[in-house]
Write an enzyme that holds these catalytic residues in place. Structure first.
Site, PDB file in Angstrom:
ATOM      1  N   LYS A 197       0.530  -8.611  -7.534  1.00 13.07           N
ATOM      2  CA  LYS A 197       0.370  -9.413  -6.325  1.00 13.07           C
ATOM      3  C   LYS A 197      -0.285 -10.756  -6.665  1.00 13.07           C
ATOM      4  O   LYS A 197       0.156 -11.802  -6.244  1.00 13.07           O
ATOM      5  CB  LYS A 197      -0.472  -8.614  -5.331  1.00 13.07           C
ATOM      6  N   GLU A 203      -4.957  -6.502 -17.224  1.00 14.08           N
ATOM      7  CA  GLU A 203      -4.145  -5.479 -17.892  1.00 14.08           C
ATOM      8  C   GLU A 203      -2.660  -5.820 -17.815  1.00 14.08           C
ATOM      9  O   GLU A 203      -1.920  -5.706 -18.798  1.00 14.08           O
ATOM     10  CB  GLU A 203      -4.370  -4.102 -17.231  1.00 14.08           C
ATOM     11  N   GLY A 268      -1.905  -3.987  -1.883  1.00 15.11           N
ATOM     12  CA  GLY A 268      -1.263  -3.446  -3.081  1.00 15.11           C
ATOM     13  C   GLY A 268      -0.954  -1.962  -2.969  1.00 15.11           C
ATOM     14  O   GLY A 268       0.168  -1.518  -3.248  1.00 15.11           O
ATOM     15  N   ARG A 269      -1.930  -1.175  -2.547  1.00 11.81           N
ATOM     16  CA  ARG A 269      -1.732   0.287  -2.551  1.00 11.81           C
ATOM     17  C   ARG A 269      -0.822   0.773  -1.420  1.00 11.81           C
ATOM     18  O   ARG A 269      -0.578   1.966  -1.287  1.00 11.81           O
ATOM     19  CB  ARG A 269      -3.079   1.009  -2.546  1.00 11.81           C
ATOM     20  N   GLU A 354      -9.802   4.096  -2.942  1.00  9.08           N
ATOM     21  CA  GLU A 354      -9.940   2.635  -2.978  1.00  9.08           C
ATOM     22  C   GLU A 354     -10.010   2.075  -1.554  1.00  9.08           C
ATOM     23  O   GLU A 354     -10.603   1.025  -1.311  1.00  9.08           O
ATOM     24  CB  GLU A 354      -8.777   1.976  -3.750  1.00  9.08           C
ATOM     25  N   HIS A 385      -4.753  27.653 -13.189  1.00 13.64           N
ATOM     26  CA  HIS A 385      -5.242  28.108 -14.492  1.00 13.64           C
ATOM     27  C   HIS A 385      -6.249  27.120 -15.056  1.00 13.64           C
ATOM     28  O   HIS A 385      -6.477  27.063 -16.258  1.00 13.64           O
ATOM     29  CB  HIS A 385      -4.059  28.292 -15.448  1.00 13.64           C
ATOM     30  N   LYS A 513     -14.465  -5.893 -13.276  1.00 15.11           N
ATOM     31  CA  LYS A 513     -13.609  -6.954 -13.836  1.00 15.11           C
ATOM     32  C   LYS A 513     -14.485  -8.074 -14.399  1.00 15.11           C
ATOM     33  O   LYS A 513     -14.247  -8.580 -15.497  1.00 15.11           O
ATOM     34  CB  LYS A 513     -12.718  -7.545 -12.743  1.00 15.11           C
TER      35      LYS A 513
HETATM   36  O1  F6P Z   1      -7.640  -2.277  -8.348  1.00 16.01           O
HETATM   37  C1  F6P Z   1      -7.816  -3.529  -7.793  1.00 16.01           C
HETATM   38  C2  F6P Z   1      -6.531  -4.224  -7.558  1.00 16.01           C
HETATM   39  O2  F6P Z   1      -6.806  -5.509  -7.169  1.00 16.01           O
HETATM   40  C3  F6P Z   1      -5.654  -3.485  -6.526  1.00 16.01           C
HETATM   41  O3  F6P Z   1      -5.939  -3.804  -5.251  1.00 16.01           O
HETATM   42  C4  F6P Z   1      -4.286  -3.871  -6.952  1.00 16.01           C
HETATM   43  O4  F6P Z   1      -3.355  -2.965  -6.470  1.00 16.01           O
HETATM   44  C5  F6P Z   1      -4.401  -3.856  -8.451  1.00 16.01           C
HETATM   45  O5  F6P Z   1      -5.719  -4.256  -8.729  1.00 16.01           O
HETATM   46  C6  F6P Z   1      -3.421  -4.729  -9.160  1.00 16.01           C
HETATM   47  O6  F6P Z   1      -3.481  -6.042  -8.704  1.00 16.01           O
HETATM   48  P1  F6P Z   1      -2.269  -7.014  -8.850  1.00 16.01           P
HETATM   49  O7  F6P Z   1      -1.120  -6.461  -8.086  1.00 16.01           O
HETATM   50  O8  F6P Z   1      -2.739  -8.311  -8.298  1.00 16.01           O
HETATM   51  O9  F6P Z   1      -1.948  -7.120 -10.319  1.00 16.01           O
END
Ligand code: F6P
Length: 553
Positions: A197, A203, A268-269, A354, A385, A513
């Site tokens: 987003k 990452e 995002g979620r 979250e 198990h 972060k």
């Molecule tokens: O975990 C924090 C967060 O900002 C989430 O809200 C989001 O889904 C995820 O990291 C990834 O963010 P992005 O879509 O901006 O890479």
């Protein structure tokens, strides 16, 4: 009535034998309901008619109906970021989109059409790789909300995957995760979708960079008779992105026409229904992707229209609040008895924790009550198990959601019967438990002598009294999966309303972060050159170990 009062209200439930509620022979009919193709049995919850009535009173008192209307109409419920929360509009029919989004609706409609075109073009081979071959693999790169939804739906809908196209998801920043993908992918026929987003997530950018390098390196060795060396074409032809940050995505090297927009009103979620679902749609096709959204829309309508006592998300949310704030249970187990739903616990862990893992109100006031439970789980029967030993015999009571599709997805019917039997048996065992008297009687019946009976009986008791929901669907398909995911989205929203938190921000991930950057800075510069740091001596010493790893290991 406030939430704190629930603990008082639950005092008789705390000492009640849950199984005794089944003296009411109508209980399982009364405590079950169906919606959007799902059936919820909540008869094994430790609750009576009058307690449930009080919970629904609380929901009314918190103006839940108005909040539902507010959310669906685009009021900026995410007050800390000044954003509307409109993921539901993504799965609504076009007239609803036009009505809710007004002039912005055109961009959404166009994006959906563009996404559908990409899917068709890739599937028919109209869009091909730089070598002129059909794409064989889709690699989605993203993390958190830009990963879990795609992951859960990809594994849930395997029977709907088209032949000849495989999807893979890459999230973890550990290089091994990328290497694992490189080992099985052919760069010449892999299409990449970067989902971010913000297009700033560490990452995702690191992973996108190494995947790009891998692909460019491979491209140098791929020559095609007509045009010689492929070079950078591979990025413009193979790479797509989904983001609100178009400049950053183009800056990364992705062709503007291959970038699908997102909007700040989609968290995002909750974004699977948007272009974030592109990797899924590429693999299951437009028809099935539409069915996924249609299932979610059915649940949206049910949520908006059903009276609270017949409203599945509301009932599940209020039962969760009863367990958390009334009975004081700190966790929630998600146990899908479908191999295909094995990614669901991880997905719900993120959406739930979250969203509602907060301790201040919308206005920033400290809360007097607890919020989201610790969500965990695994697919059945594996959990039986493993951690279910604790669920049966530790003193902690762990409310559970059992989830099951009735129709088998494999041809191994005896296995399916065993799976279903285990699911139903576990909810019964967690509720009934085994008393000392029963344990002793069983031991005597098995021929044990008195000394052994006395020695072993207490080890064989089970506490019982564990409340659970059982959610059934006729079969696991795009429609029922859509309804299931939307059910939990709405449940989480209702709980956020009752707890008084903003379910749509996630400031808690920011400190990690921030410190992550500081640690990386200390790690990559000589320690002596660091003038000041907020890091503790423990972390500095760990960094020293890391820096010295080659000499000291
Ligand atoms: O975990 C924090 C967060 O900002 C989430 O809200 C989001 O889904 C995820 O990291 C990834 O963010 P992005 O879509 O901006 O890479």
């Amino acid at each position: 009535m406030d939430i704190e009062y629930l603990a008082k209200l639950a005092s008789s439930a705390s000492s009640r034998n849950l199984f005794s509620l089944f003296k009411d022979t109508e209980r399982s009919d009364k405590y079950s309901l169906s919606a959007a193709g799902l059936h919820l049995d909540y008869a094994k919850q430790n609750i009576t008619d009058s307690e449930l009535k009080s919970l629904l009173f609380l929901a009314n008192q918190e103006n839940l109906s108005d909040k539902i209307i507010a959310q669906f109409s685009g009021i900026k419920l995410n007050n800390t970021e000044q954003r509307a929360v409109l993921h539901s509009v993504l799965r609504a029919p076009e007239p609803v989109k036009r009505n809710v989004l007004a002039e912005q609706s055109q961009e959404l409609v166009d994006t959906e059409a563009k996404m559908a075109r990409i899917v068709d073009d890739v599937q028919t081979g109209k869009v091909r790789s730089v070598t002129g071959e059909k794409f064989t693999d889709i690699l989605a790169i993203g993390i958190g909300g830009s990963y879990y939804g795609v992951k859960v739906a990809l594994s849930a809908l395997v029977p709907f995957h088209l032949q000849g196209l495989k999807a893979h998801v890459l999230a973890n920043v550990d290089g091994d995760a990328a290497q694992e993908k490189f080992n099985k992918l052919n760069p010449a026929t892999t299409l990449v979708v970067v989902i971010s987003k913000t297009f700033t997530t560490q990452e995702t950018l690191l992973n996108a960079t190494i995947v790009k390098d891998w692909m460019l390196k491979a491209a140098r060795n791929i020559s095609i008779s007509a045009s010689g060396i492929i070079g950078d074409d591979i990025i413009s032809q193979h790479w797509y992105a989904v983001s609100t940050n178009i400049p950053a995505a183009t800056g990364f090297g992705i062709k503007e026409e291959n970038i699908l927009p997102m909007w700040d009103w989609v968290g995002g979620r909750f974004s699977l229904w948007s272009a974030v679902g592109l990797p899924l749609a590429l693999v299951i096709g437009n028809k099935h992707f539409s069915e996924l959204k249609a299932g979610a829309y059915l649940m949206d309508q049910h949520f908006q229209q059903a009276p609270f006592e017949q409203n599945m998300p509301v009932i599940m949310a209020m039962l969760g609040i009863w367990n958390r704030n009334g009975l004081g249970y700190p966790s929630l187990a998600i146990l899908p008895y479908n191999h295909a739903l094995r990614a669901l616990p991880g997905y719900l862990q993120q959406t739930d924790m979250e969203s509602n893992g907060k301790s201040v109100t919308n206005d920033g006031e400290q809360l007097d009550h607890l919020t989201a439970p610790v969500v965990f789980g695994q697919e059945g029967t594996n959990g039986q198990h493993a951690f279910m030993q604790l669920m049966h015999q530790s003193a902690d009571i762990i409310p559970t959601d059992f989830i099951l599709s009735l129709a088998p997805t494999s041809k191994f019917l005896a296995n399916h019967d065993a799976l279903v039997a285990n699911c139903f048996a576990q909810s019964e065992a967690l509720m009934q438990g085994k008393t000392l008297v029963q344990a002793k009687a069983e031991l005597f019946a098995s021929g044990a002598n008195e000394a052994d009976v006395n020695r072993l009986a207490s080890h064989k008791t089970m506490k019982g009294n564990t409340p659970s929901n059982t959610l059934l669907m006729k079969q696991l398909d795009p429609k029922s999966l859509g309804a299931l995911l939307a059910l939990y989205e709405h449940k989480i929203f209702v709980q956020g309303v009752i707890w008084g938190v903003n379910s749509y921000d996630q400031w808690g991930v920011e400190l990690g972060k921030q410190l992550g950057k500081e640690v990386l800075d200390v790690m990559t510069n000589p320690l002596e050159s660091i003038e000041s740091t907020t890091l503790s001596s423990s972390s500095l010493s760990l960094i020293r170990y890391y820096k010295d790893r080659l000499t000291n290991v």
